[in-house]
Design an enzyme around this catalytic site. Structure first.
Site, PDB file in Angstrom:
ATOM      1  N   GLY A 232       0.836  -1.208   0.000  1.00 27.71           N
ATOM      2  CA  GLY A 232       0.000   0.000   0.000  1.00 27.71           C
ATOM      3  C   GLY A 232       0.868   1.254   0.000  1.00 27.71           C
ATOM      4  O   GLY A 232       0.676   2.171  -0.816  1.00 27.71           O
ATOM      5  N   HIS A 233       1.861   1.283   0.895  1.00 24.03           N
ATOM      6  CA  HIS A 233       2.773   2.439   0.932  1.00 24.03           C
ATOM      7  C   HIS A 233       3.542   2.549  -0.389  1.00 24.03           C
ATOM      8  O   HIS A 233       3.723   3.645  -0.927  1.00 24.03           O
ATOM      9  CB  HIS A 233       3.804   2.274   2.053  1.00 24.03           C
ATOM     10  CG  HIS A 233       3.224   2.242   3.431  1.00 24.03           C
ATOM     11  ND1 HIS A 233       3.216   1.115   4.210  1.00 24.03           N
ATOM     12  CD2 HIS A 233       2.635   3.209   4.174  1.00 24.03           C
ATOM     13  CE1 HIS A 233       2.667   1.377   5.381  1.00 24.03           C
ATOM     14  NE2 HIS A 233       2.291   2.642   5.392  1.00 24.03           N
TER      15      HIS A 233
ATOM     16  N   GLN B 295      -9.095   9.678   7.800  1.00 27.14           N
ATOM     17  CA  GLN B 295      -7.850  10.440   7.941  1.00 27.14           C
ATOM     18  C   GLN B 295      -7.622  11.320   6.712  1.00 27.14           C
ATOM     19  O   GLN B 295      -7.278  12.501   6.827  1.00 27.14           O
ATOM     20  CB  GLN B 295      -6.679   9.481   8.123  1.00 27.14           C
ATOM     21  CG  GLN B 295      -5.315  10.121   7.935  1.00 27.14           C
ATOM     22  CD  GLN B 295      -4.170   9.196   8.285  1.00 27.14           C
ATOM     23  OE1 GLN B 295      -3.881   8.993   9.445  1.00 27.14           O
ATOM     24  NE2 GLN B 295      -3.488   8.645   7.292  1.00 27.14           N
TER      25      GLN B 295
ATOM     26  N   VAL C 120      -4.835  -0.766  -1.356  1.00 30.14           N
ATOM     27  CA  VAL C 120      -4.221  -1.966  -1.935  1.00 30.14           C
ATOM     28  C   VAL C 120      -4.616  -3.152  -1.060  1.00 30.14           C
ATOM     29  O   VAL C 120      -4.533  -3.083   0.167  1.00 30.14           O
ATOM     30  CB  VAL C 120      -2.685  -1.827  -2.026  1.00 30.14           C
ATOM     31  CG1 VAL C 120      -2.054  -3.101  -2.571  1.00 30.14           C
ATOM     32  CG2 VAL C 120      -2.324  -0.638  -2.904  1.00 30.14           C
TER      33      VAL C 120
ATOM     34  N   SER D  95      -0.160  -2.044   8.214  1.00 29.67           N
ATOM     35  CA  SER D  95       1.003  -2.421   9.027  1.00 29.67           C
ATOM     36  C   SER D  95       0.562  -3.287  10.193  1.00 29.67           C
ATOM     37  O   SER D  95       1.325  -4.097  10.701  1.00 29.67           O
ATOM     38  CB  SER D  95       1.703  -1.170   9.557  1.00 29.67           C
ATOM     39  OG  SER D  95       2.051  -0.343   8.482  1.00 29.67           O
TER      40      SER D  95
END
Ligand code: PAF
Length: 286
Positions: free
Chosen positions: A36-37, A158, A181, A191
């Site tokens: 994802g990151h 967020q 993702v 995470s």
């Protein structure tokens, strides 16, 4: 990839880069990176000359009793991943560098509209969380001064809060909201997934299925929203240990919807074992 710990040094370097006419993309993270990151990093690489990533486990966004201490810290592994992606600068500040003595935390912005978006959903269950997020991202933006800020849709609330904060402060940065993702199973990458046992991971996979099914029903099924929601809630409760919320909201205002509207969000936060997971799907009527 240059690793920089000092905010003043990074600020100076990036002033230099901008003087050379280079555009800057910024991906803020708390580390323990996953696909994802990396998708945010890749988007930034495509759209900017320089890509900056920060890794900072921000203490002010964790409420007492949350997982600040045990939050995964795997810096060497993260560095390897970012280096391979061709990140230009990795900002890795200490808590002291971000919150020097005498700094009043958290940040308060007069007449800001973001607190309205922060009250509901996760805001109800994580007191002070979004204030901490806004504080740290405002500070990071002041240091990096990017052209584009990359955020993931998995943290939908967020992203909504931060987009509003950017407007509230009239910051000259374009927010790029990128798709969630997912693993093959549908589980949204996070995470915190690494806290899950094999059995709990299997159970977690049901979360996205329930959301997607509810999304489909909202589009196709004519039954009232409340009925569809309570059916989905019962289904979700079969698979997870505790549901904090499952809400159908207006995707722009985050206000709960009673009747269908053009852009809706189905958002949830629930516990599987001791792990708190969030996920969402956004439905846009064509
Ligand atoms: O989404 C995160 O990882 C964090 O909330 C962020 C945006 C990096 C701020 O600490």
């Amino acid at each position: 990839m240059k690793i920089i710990k000092d905010p003043v040094q990074l600020k100076q370097i990036l002033v230099g880069e901008r003087k050379l006419g280079r555009t800057v993309g910024f991906v803020p993270t708390m580390g323990a990176l996953h696909e994802g990151h990396l998708s945010l990093v890749r988007a930034s690489k495509c759209e900017n000359d320089i890509t900056v990533v920060s890794i900072f486990v921000n203490p002010t966004q964790f409420a007492p009793g949350e997982d600040l201490k045990k939050y995964p810290r795997v810096f060497k592994r993260d560095c390897g991943m970012l280096g391979k992606c061709g990140v230009d600068y990795l900002f890795y500040p200490s808590v002291r560098a971000m919150y020097p003595e005498g700094f009043s935390k958290p940040l308060r912005i007069r007449n800001a509209k973001w607190p309205r978006l922060a009250r509901s959903l996760c805001g109800k269950f994580r007191p002070g969380h979004f204030r901490g997020v806004v504080t740290v991202v405002a500070k990071l933006l002041d240091i990096v001064f990017p052209d584009k800020l990359y955020l993931g849709s998995k943290d939908y609330q967020q992203a909504a809060v931060l987009q509003q904060m950017v407007k509230d402060l009239r910051l000259n940065v374009k927010v790029r909201l990128m798709p969630t993702v997912r693993e093959k199973s549908g589980l949204a990458m996070s995470s915190r997934n690494r806290y899950l046992s094999i059995v709990d991971r299997k159970r977690s996979e049901k979360i996205s299925r329930v959301l997607l099914e509810l999304g489909r029903e909202l589009e196709k099924n004519k039954e009232p929203v409340s009925k569809l929601k309570s059916r989905a809630l019962s289904e979700l409760k079969k698979h997870v240990d505790r549901v904090q919320y499952l809400e159908i909201v207006n995707a722009r205002t985050l206000a709960p919807v009673r009747a269908r509207c053009a852009e809706m969000g189905v958002l949830t936060a629930c516990f599987v074992g001791k792990t708190r997971l969030i996920d969402n799907v956004i439905i846009r009527s064509r």
